[in-house]
Design a protein around this motif. Structure first.
Motif: not given
Ligand SMILES: Cc1cc2nc3c(=O)[nH]c(=O)nc-3n(C[C@H](O)[C@H](O)[C@H](O)COP(=O)(O)OP(=O)(O)OC[C@H]3O[C@@H](n4cnc5c(N)ncnc54)[C@H](O)[C@@H]3O)c2cc1C
Ligand SMILES: Cc1cc2nc3c(=O)[nH]c(=O)nc-3n(C[C@H](O)[C@H](O)[C@H](O)COP(=O)(O)OP(=O)(O)OC[C@H]3O[C@@H](n4cnc5c(N)ncnc54)[C@H](O)[C@@H]3O)c2cc1C
Lengths: 465, 465
Positions: B71-76, B111-116, B145-146, B206-211
């Motif tokens: 199992p893999v659980t993502p974490r910010g 545009v940012a990396g998930p861990g920004a 952000i992710a 792995t990447e987020v684009e936000m207004p």
């Protein structure tokens, strides 16, 4: 008859025009929009146009006019369409056109002279720091900022910010009073209501401070629907999407777009109703997905159009420009200004659409009104008689759709502004002789005026706040 | 038991942590907020923490995990407060903290990396072009952000823009699937719902684009009222003012501010309810006039305060920070998440306030929800027993105030996300073995799950759109 030779001599050094032809030109606005006002006001003209270049010259002019008991009617660009800027009692037209400087730009606000052209403010704010005014009339390319504040109500961008009546949408006005010794007042917050949408009846605006918001390269998009009510429902749903940034949403019923939008006609079928929108570039992807889901047909997108040559910007198809374009093609057309109070505004529009069909082709403007999405309407009317026009108005009102009658030149009858005792007292203070734009405020002309006549007013009174 | 030695060898070159103490630390979030989750989840821990530095390392990690059935659980940053990021079945915690670059800033978008870190995105956008994210959780200073997109819903700024569920508030997500050969998907518009608020159960972002929107030097203002309902009515009226730009409106009932806001206590009387606001600098004049009219007492203004030393920003008194501050002082406190569907939200709040008094001290957050002003609540609860907590929830729901139960760790039970067949099908595609954050999506665990169980969900299903 005032002694205009003496007046001219006393105004020495200030730009003056007394050529009757030119004076008459500057005594007119877009009153001819209304077949009724056209009859009533066609002979109105001033005696003199005075064009001060500074606040100091404004003060001098008012002082002289006061001494001679001459009426003064301020004027920006004369794009008002109820005869707002027309000098019913003659006298001086005070043109503020020369005081057109954009004076300061800061994060969130701009300070400008009264005669600054709205689109020019936007251009400078954008170049300075990517900002623009929150909303503007569809006449932005020609109208002045003080003329908008004194004679307008809202426009492109009101879907996000509401209108001029709303606290916070004007930050500060500098106003010169009409007295023996004119005073300069700085008004803000609640006091602004005394001067906004007052047709210049209680002070000459010499400086305007307005809030700014983020500017984007708004993308004009026209979305087509076979049925007007589908266009309306799409518009309403779009307006309720919190995250989808648009600056304008105007559904316009067939055959208006095909019949009257001569430059955009190439994109529209005769039987298509069109929703005119301005979309933030970052929202285009979501907007297209949303339109597709609603089965809207993308008729035109400025960001991918092969050429924009000869095309007006989309906002010049909306607000009173819709009417203007219709009038150019068919001079028998006129229009109404209708409120469809929510939350059942869509149902009300549907009722009116069914009742009148092509006699009153629908044109709505979605706006934020006291925090709620609503629509107001500027439907066209295929004019036959004055009686029928009055009947159409009555039927609207009988169905809960108040009409701000654009065929009246007074503040109260047009229904936009509730005058009240506070307002009237303010005019007594700032214009004791009643020389500013006389004839426009019924409450002033008629001391027995009933303030609580019970109409719907867009601009609330002051006593209530 | 998977062969972790082999796994570690295969992940050679990627940062790995297997010290059980440190792994346990990174297996926890703010689940302890809830006395119920605290009991249930206290022993949860992963076997390994993997911290990829690039999308390529994410892909490698998923590939290895898939091959070994781990199992893999993502974490910010692990600031979720329902155990969202806790690995119920052990395995790998995938920390995205290293992928924290702000990659691109344009007018209206980033545009940012998930861990920004969210506050860092704002800092850079502001320095770059006077912009900032539309809204952020009150954990902006620490959260990624992710993590926000996958585990949050809205926050400071939602009064203007709504929440993450709304079309247009996330522009694009890049997602890596959990398959033998992981794929990289770019999702936008409707498809975003598959991944937003899905607790990382169907793909690693792995990447987020936000207004972005215009950034201002928001002024923290605390407004005091003797009666909580006056604070609520003021907040509601303020939220309805189109032209008064604020970023946050949170009425909080006495004695919470005095009792729990240790740094701001000096400004508040024990019996005062407080409205926490953030006001645009250009709106301060109008705001003060508006507050005065409502007889609100200005307790604190950051723009004129003598010193801000030691004071947290006002937004760190709001959203779940209100709860956090209460918990710090009184560990027996817990809380609820309540919707008060409009248009009679104020009346509903009044009913609950009367029914529960100081057992459930009010805390509301005004937000724009589908184009309408509403409030949601994060009231505190002076916890006695689990039974009483369930009863309080039931009474709220009986009065038309749905509760998103923050004492549940599944997507559906918390009530925030409606899973449906489309959603489930997407998980089948992107995570066929069900290895991503297992245990969080009931619909996956239980094939007989009734999608139409009739709850109120903040995040709609996909089939309906
Ligand atoms: C095609 C068309 C479209 C329009 N669309 C819109 C719209 O979208 N929204 C809207 O609100 N209006 C609209 N209008 C009305 C009008 O164009 C706008 O309100 C415009 O902003 C007025 O600016 P102006 O400079 O032309 O003012 P004017 O017409 O010159 O003056 C308007 C009023 O303000 C007074 N005034 C002018 N300057 C001052 C001053 N310095 N101090 C005190 N009083 C002053 C005048 O006496 C007059 O009563 C439209 C009109 C037309 C013809
Ligand atoms: C005091 C306090 C105040 C809060 N206020 C708010 C608030 O105002 N609004 C709000 O919405 N929330 C709020 N929260 C909840 C939480 O802080 C936020 O949602 C925050 O943005 C989560 O970010 P994070 O980096 O800590 O995510 P984490 O807690 O690490 O993860 C959150 C979820 O996202 C998943 N995830 C993380 N990264 C990825 C990725 N790259 N790909 C896929 N899935 C991923 C995790 O598995 C987990 O399910 C608050 C919590 C606390 C404790």
């Amino acid at each position: 008859m005032p002694d205009y030779d003496a007046i001219k001599a006393e105004l020495d050094g200030i730009a003056i025009e007394d050529n009757p032809k030119l004076v008459r030109q500057k005594s007119r606005d877009f009153f001819w929009y209304s077949p009724i006002l056209k009859d009533q006001l066609d002979n109105v003209t001033a005696d003199l146009v005075v064009s001060p270049a500074s606040e100091e010259e404004v003060i001098r002019t008012l002082k002289v006019a006061f001494a001679h008991g001459v009426p003064v009617t301020p004027r920006g660009s004369g794009t008002g369409n109820y005869g707002q800027a027309m000098p019913l009692s003659g006298g001086i037209v005070l043109s503020l056109a020369k005081m057109n400087e954009v004076r300061e730009i800061h994060p969130g606000r701009v300070v400008a002279g009264p005669g600054a052209i709205i689109a020019e403010i936007d251009r400078q704010a954008r170049a300075h720091s990517g900002q623009e005014l929150r909303f503007h009339p569809s006449t932005a390319n020609t109208a002045t900022i003080a003329g908008f504040v004194a004679g307008g109500s809202g426009g492109v961008g009101s879907i996000n910010w509401g209108g001029l009546r709303d606290l916070g949408n004007v930050l500060r006005l500098r106003v010169v009073t009409m007295e023996a010794e004119p005073r300069v007042l700085d008004l803000s917050a609640w006091d602004l209501q005394k001067v906004t949408h007052a047709y210049g009846t209680n002070g000459i605006i010499t400086e305007v401070e307005m809030p700014l918001t983020a500017a984007y390269d708004w993308v004009d998009v026209l979305v087509g629907f076979d049925d007007f009510m589908d266009a309306v429902r799409f518009s309403d749903a779009l307006a309720h999407e919190n995250g989808l940034l648009v600056k304008e949403i105007a559904p316009i019923a067939a055959p208006v777009p095909y019949q009257f939008f001569s430059r955009h006609k190439q994109y529209v079928r005769p039987d298509q109703s069109v929703v005119v929108t301005m979309v933030a570039p970052q929202a285009i992807g979501a907007f297209l997905a949303f339109a597709a889901k609603a089965k809207g047909e993308i008729l035109f997108r400025a960001d991918t159009a092969e050429s924009l040559k000869g095309l007006p910007q989309a906002f010049e198809l909306t607000w009173n420009h819709t009417t203007l374009r219709a009038l150019k093609v068919d001079p028998s057309i006129t229009y109404l200004q209708v409120a469809y109070p929510g939350p059942d505004h869509v149902r009300k529009v549907e009722q009116m659409t069914k009742l009148f069909g092509d006699e009153v082709p629908g044109h709505l403007e979605f706006i934020r009104f006291s925090g709620q999405i609503q629509c107001s309407g500027l439907p066209l009317v295929r004019f036959t008689t004055k009686e029928r026009l009055e009947e159409i108005i009555r039927i609207h009102e009988d169905h809960g759709c108040p009409v701000f009658n654009p065929h009246r030149y007074t503040l109260e009858e047009g229904g936009m502004k509730r005058t009240d005792a506070v307002q009237l007292a303010f005019k007594h203070e700032t214009d004791p002789k009643g020389l500013l734009n006389p004839g426009k405020m019924i409450a002033w002309e008629n001391p027995d005026f009933d303030f609580s006549s019970g109409k719907t007013f867009l601009f609330p009174g002051l006593a209530t706040r």
